[in-house]
Design a protein around this motif. Structure first.
Motif, PDB file in Angstrom:
ATOM      1  N   TYR A 184       0.850  -1.189   0.000  1.00 47.15           N
ATOM      2  CA  TYR A 184       0.000   0.000   0.000  1.00 47.15           C
ATOM      3  C   TYR A 184       0.889   1.244   0.000  1.00 47.15           C
ATOM      4  CZ  TYR A 184      -3.501  -3.378   1.605  1.00 47.15           C
ATOM      5  OH  TYR A 184      -4.316  -4.462   1.731  1.00 47.15           O
ATOM      6  N   GLN A 185       0.728   2.085  -0.980  1.00 48.07           N
ATOM      7  CA  GLN A 185       1.472   3.345  -1.043  1.00 48.07           C
ATOM      8  C   GLN A 185       0.665   4.499  -0.455  1.00 48.07           C
ATOM      9  OE1 GLN A 185       2.619   3.712  -5.202  1.00 48.07           O
ATOM     10  NE2 GLN A 185       4.493   2.538  -4.835  1.00 48.07           N
ATOM     11  N   PHE A 186      -0.138   4.198   0.526  1.00 50.44           N
ATOM     12  CA  PHE A 186      -0.930   5.185   1.255  1.00 50.44           C
ATOM     13  C   PHE A 186      -1.087   4.655   2.675  1.00 50.44           C
ATOM     14  CE2 PHE A 186      -3.563   2.224  -1.016  1.00 50.44           C
ATOM     15  CZ  PHE A 186      -4.501   1.800  -0.094  1.00 50.44           C
ATOM     16  N   GLU A 196      -9.052  -3.568   1.523  1.00 52.40           N
ATOM     17  CA  GLU A 196      -8.187  -3.506   0.344  1.00 52.40           C
ATOM     18  C   GLU A 196      -7.708  -4.895  -0.050  1.00 52.40           C
ATOM     19  OE1 GLU A 196      -7.250  -1.236  -1.729  1.00 52.40           O
ATOM     20  OE2 GLU A 196      -8.109   0.551  -0.836  1.00 52.40           O
ATOM     21  N   ALA A 197      -7.297  -5.689   0.935  1.00 53.36           N
ATOM     22  CA  ALA A 197      -6.865  -7.053   0.635  1.00 53.36           C
ATOM     23  C   ALA A 197      -8.018  -7.872   0.078  1.00 53.36           C
ATOM     24  CB  ALA A 197      -6.286  -7.703   1.892  1.00 53.36           C
ATOM     25  N   ILE A 290      -0.389  -1.168  -4.652  1.00 54.40           N
ATOM     26  CA  ILE A 290      -1.676  -0.445  -4.638  1.00 54.40           C
ATOM     27  C   ILE A 290      -1.355   1.030  -4.403  1.00 54.40           C
ATOM     28  CG2 ILE A 290      -3.985  -0.373  -3.683  1.00 54.40           C
ATOM     29  CD1 ILE A 290      -3.215  -3.078  -4.861  1.00 54.40           C
ATOM     30  N   PRO A 291      -1.404   1.868  -5.442  1.00 53.69           N
ATOM     31  CA  PRO A 291      -0.961   3.265  -5.285  1.00 53.69           C
ATOM     32  C   PRO A 291      -1.921   4.139  -4.497  1.00 53.69           C
ATOM     33  CG  PRO A 291      -1.800   2.900  -7.499  1.00 53.69           C
ATOM     34  CD  PRO A 291      -1.810   1.560  -6.818  1.00 53.69           C
ATOM     35  N   ARG A 297     -11.378   5.882  -7.377  1.00 50.80           N
ATOM     36  CA  ARG A 297     -11.123   5.541  -8.758  1.00 50.80           C
ATOM     37  C   ARG A 297     -10.785   6.791  -9.546  1.00 50.80           C
ATOM     38  NH1 ARG A 297     -16.205   1.363  -9.701  1.00 50.80           N
ATOM     39  NH2 ARG A 297     -15.964   0.240  -7.733  1.00 50.80           N
ATOM     40  N   LEU A 298      -9.840   6.632 -10.449  1.00 47.50           N
ATOM     41  CA  LEU A 298      -9.434   7.776 -11.258  1.00 47.50           C
ATOM     42  C   LEU A 298     -10.571   8.196 -12.168  1.00 47.50           C
ATOM     43  CD1 LEU A 298      -5.815   6.771 -12.292  1.00 47.50           C
ATOM     44  CD2 LEU A 298      -6.497   8.461 -10.599  1.00 47.50           C
TER      45      LEU A 298
END
Length: 392
Positions: A184-186, A196-197, A290-291, A297-298
């Protein structure tokens, strides 16, 4: 025993509402009290739950039944007493309620509804009978097909001062295991790390070709909220719960269960090693970065750039009566506005006795012109004609 006959309410007469619910159905019964104190049924409605409705919590199901559209005519112009054993009134007045509860609360504020505790059975017996009959009409849940290709999924996520990470173990029908270490990058909370997992594990299983999945996690909160046994508090967890259900619906069938941490030891170890020994993890597991939060969502970039200034000037004036700050542009817009109109969010120019002419910005005009010239080249024609119904 005489049959139950619906009674006609008097204008302005107060009505009592009984709201029973089950796992698969909800119902509501309106009753009035006659002069001798006997409750008479006025109207009833029942509904079999389908799809996401099956995952509503008990309290959400009760509010859902209260907000039924068929009850609205009986709620108007009279006092309504909702009798239930749930604290509906307190929940609907709480600002931290889930999105759907807030929506239903806004719908019900227009009526004079008083929420009271249910003290006696009376009309509740009839309401319970209705919901029981509705439940009988629902087909029983599909049992697991022993011949189906069931895959297994175990997930675990953790967030602490030492770091954050997640682990996913996917077992195919043949027993082959695929390991994923999530980076996780957050900075999620522990519950968000578990979600998330879970959602990323479901996506990985789907990408590997799984159609039937048995998902398990050691997070009782994730399992309870996904199955509708726990109430979801907060917009972020609500978004995660909705995303998890969306991922589960990608499969032809699924099961979700809570297991002790010892029973998902592999996923737990992966989540820990993803924090401390990332260099060694690449030899035994796939690294999945996971950024950002999966619920963020973008946005889809626009296919075309922003409209030209003259188009926005006319739309602002025609829709909101706002003129540009530039006096020269404002004068031009005000003078030519009667020649234009806005329809379905698009600007059109009125033609004399013909169709509306669609106004295009430079990007759209280039596309039209390129397509026009392409067709003209195929016909070996050097004549440039204007497309009917288009203005730029």
């Amino acid at each position: 025993m005489s049959p139950i006959v619906l009674s006609k309410p008097e204008p302005g007469e107060a009505l009592d509402v009984y709201l029973p619910v089950s796992d698969q159905a909800v119902s509501a019964v309106l009753c009035r009290t006659d002069l001798v104190g006997v409750q008479r049924p006025v109207y009833y409605v029942s509904h079999a739950l389908h799809g996401p409705e099956l995952h509503y919590s008990r309290l959400e199901k009760i509010v859902y039944a209260t907000a039924a559209k068929k009850l609205a005519p009986y709620f108007q112009g009279r006092a309504i007493h909702v009798l239930t054993d749930q604290p509906i009134g307190a929940v609907l007045r709480t600002a931290s309620s889930s999105g759907r509860l807030v929506k239903w609360a806004l719908m019900l504020t227009q009526y004079a509804i008083d929420y009271r505790s249910r003290l006696a059975i009376k009309g509740q017996a009839l309401a319970d009978f209705l919901v029981e009959c509705t439940t009988r009409e629902i087909q029983p849940p599909v049992k697991e097909d022993p011949e189906a290709a069931w895959w297994s999924l175990a997930t675990d996520g953790s967030s602490s001062k030492k770091g954050v990470g997640g682990g996913v173990v996917i077992t195919s029908l043949e027993g082959f295991k695929v390991y994923y270490a999530l980076i996780y990058q957050f900075s999620p909370t522990n519950n968000e790390a578990e979600y998330e997992a879970f959602v990323n594990g479901l996506q990985c299983a789907r990408d590997l070709g799984a159609e039937y999945i048995r998902a398990q996690t050691d997070s009782a909160l994730v399992v309870g909220q996904v199955l509708g046994d726990y109430e979801v508090n907060g917009e972020r967890l609500q978004a995660y719960r909705d995303l998890a259900i969306e991922k589960l619906n990608f499969f032809r069938a699924y099961t979700v269960c809570h297991v002790p941490r010892l029973d998902s030891a592999d996923a737990d170890i992966l989540s820990k090693l993803a924090q401390d020994a990332l260099g060694h993890m690449s030899k035994i597991a796939r690294i999945l970065v996971i950024p950002r939060h999966s619920i963020h969502r973008l946005p889809v970039p626009p296919i075309q750039p922003a409209e030209e200034t003259w188009i926005s000037d006319f739309m602002e004036y025609l829709q909101h009566d706002r003129l540009p700050n530039d006096p020269q542009r404002a004068r031009k817009v005000k003078l030519m506005a009667p020649r234009f109109q806005v329809q379905d969010g698009r600007l059109y120019r009125r033609s004399y006795g013909g169709p509306l002419l669609r106004c295009l910005n430079s990007f759209e005009a280039d596309l039209v012109m390129n397509e026009l010239h392409s067709e003209m080249n195929k016909l070996h024609s050097d004549t440039c004609t204007r497309l009917p119904g288009v203005s730029w």
